[in-house]
Enzyme design. Structure first.
Site: not given
Ligand code: MG
Length: 463
Positions: A102, A245, A247, A249
């Site tokens: 992340s 960020d 990844d 999300d």
């Molecule tokens: Mg994330």
């Protein structure tokens, strides 16, 4: 990562080749397959950070040894976390495994396990998988039943992008001719967010939208890591900027004047917007947010008859609260926003599409929207302190403020809401520090309160 415990606040995380090694990933893959049983269909994917290919292949080997049927999200496995979560739910997988860390610094990697609902697995399931892992109770499949081919699922990104687009009014957004900057942190949102914008008729300006193991900025979107993006938005006179960020999300927004706004502000605006314009069936007029969100959320949403319920920090707590009780939305101050008709998980692309629809329908600029919110000034600080000491300090503060009759929330540390300020004191989930967060009506008052609290915490911590 201590012995007996693999999973932290959000999956398994560690520094690559120190805590997080291929052998850990292999055994975790074996433990996951052993827990769910032979023949499960698993979707595996990853972000673009260093070591992703190595860790992903190790997990896949472990899954195959337990007789799982493994699919990869495209040839490389690259996909944002929410795209994999959405595909697991919509394309009938039993489990998802995502290799990602992340927003953590680039030397980290990690592994997240997703249930068939598209949500991170619950704490109970984590414990069961950990037990198999540590006791090495792996169920290995006889050679005749091993699936020897990893298949490629080429529909993961497309399914997800269509899923986002169908939940907003495309023509309304198109009609406004928006110009938007997207900063993908040189990671997997590059594969989806520019495409979502293109379909919505938005002119997309991209910054750091090439997947690379060498991110040009820290993977966490914050006012400091998005400084360059904010300059571009302001200089080019764009309507909006968004920073993801690693990844994809999280979404942190930049208004047309170049100001970067925390996710609790975005969450409050979107919750109000959804409550007023997007509720098609009966949904409890409730939102869930972590105790680290500003109290302005409550002040703002009370006006439109939406109740705020506080959860411990960690988006999984918000996801399971929404799953059990229903609600309009859930969000975190770090830029995670959950829109239940789409996914009970954070999704940066969905958040952006909703924000554009709100701007289009309400015919307001981003700065006009953000400036509707009550103004609070924040000070965040941390004091190095072992976890047990930090817990003692929190306990002492709870006693003190409860005996004073203050409004105290204790789901994670102590949160106190007073007339014109609020504060949160909690032990960090990842470092040996006590975190202090204060918001007040003036910056001076916030600074003064933070200093007083830090002083008191230090005194209690050494007593
Ligand atoms: Mg994330």
């Amino acid at each position: 990562m201590s012995l007996g415990k693999l999973f932290g606040t959000d999956g398994v995380r560690g520094v690559l080749n120190k805590e997080l090694t291929p052998s850990l990933a292999l055994k975790l893959g074996m433990a996951i397959a052993s827990h769910y049983g032979e023949g499960i269909r698993v979707l595996v994917g990853r972000d673009g950070r260093a070591g992703g290919e190595m860790i992903m292949n190790a997990v896949i080997a472990g899954l195959l040894s337990g007789g799982a049927e493994v699919y990869k999200a495209g040839a490389e496995g690259y996909a944002p976390t929410p795209a994999i979560q959405y595909a697991v739910k919509e394309r009938g997988y039993d489990v998802g495994v995502i290799v990602t860390a992340s927003h953590n610094p680039p030397e980290y990697n990690g592994i997240k396990v997703i249930s068939s609902l598209g949500i991170e697995i619950d704490r109970e399931t984590e414990k069961k998988i950990e037990q198999i892992y540590f006791e090495e109770r792996f169920r290995l499949t006889p050679w005749t039943r091993i699936r020897d081919k990893v298949r490629i699922d080429d529909e993961v990104l497309g399914t997800y992008i269509r899923g986002v687009i169908e939940k907003v009014d495309k023509n309304l957004i198109r009609s406004r001719g928006f110009r938007v900057l997207v900063d993908c942190a040189n990671n997997v949102a590059s594969l989806t967010t520019p495409e979502i914008l293109r379909i919505l008729g938005v002119k997309a300006y991209t910054l750091a939208c090439n997947i690379s193991t060498q991110p040009y900025r820290e993977p966490e979107p914050t006012p400091s890591s998005l400084r360059e993006a904010a300059n571009v938005v302001k200089t080019l006179g764009l309507d909006l900027g968004v920073g993801h960020d690693g990844d994809g999300d999280r979404a942190i927004f930049i208004d047309e004047k170049g100001e970067v706004w925390w996710g609790d502000r975005t969450g409050a605006l979107l919750s109000r917007y959804i409550a007023e314009h997007k509720l098609t069936q009966h949904v409890p007029r409730v939102i869930y947010t972590a105790v680290s969100s500003s109290r302005l959320v409550e002040e703002y949403l009370r006006e439109v008859g939406v109740e705020v319920r506080w959860t411990p920090v960690g988006s999984i707590n918000i996801a399971y609260s929404l799953l059990e009780n229903g609600g309009i939305a859930g969000f975190e101050e770090n830029g995670g926003f959950l829109y239940p008709p789409h996914l009970l998980a954070r999704d940066g692309g969905m958040t952006l599409a909703l924000f554009l629809e709100m701007m289009a329908r309400e015919k307001k600029t981003a700065s006009e929207l953000f400036n509707e919110l009550p103004r609070y000034y924040a000070v965040k600080t941390k004091i190095p302190m072992p976890r047990d000491k930090a817990l003692e300090v929190v306990k002492a503060l709870i006693n003190e403020y409860k005996s004073r009759g203050a409004r105290v929330v204790t789901v994670d540390g102590i949160r106190v809401d007073e007339e014109d300020y609020w504060f949160l004191v909690r032990p960090s989930g990842t470092e040996p520090v006590l975190r202090i967060m204060v918001e007040a009506r003036t910056p001076e008052k916030a600074r003064q309160l933070a200093e007083e609290l830090a002083e008191k915490a230090r005194r209690l911590g050494t007593a």
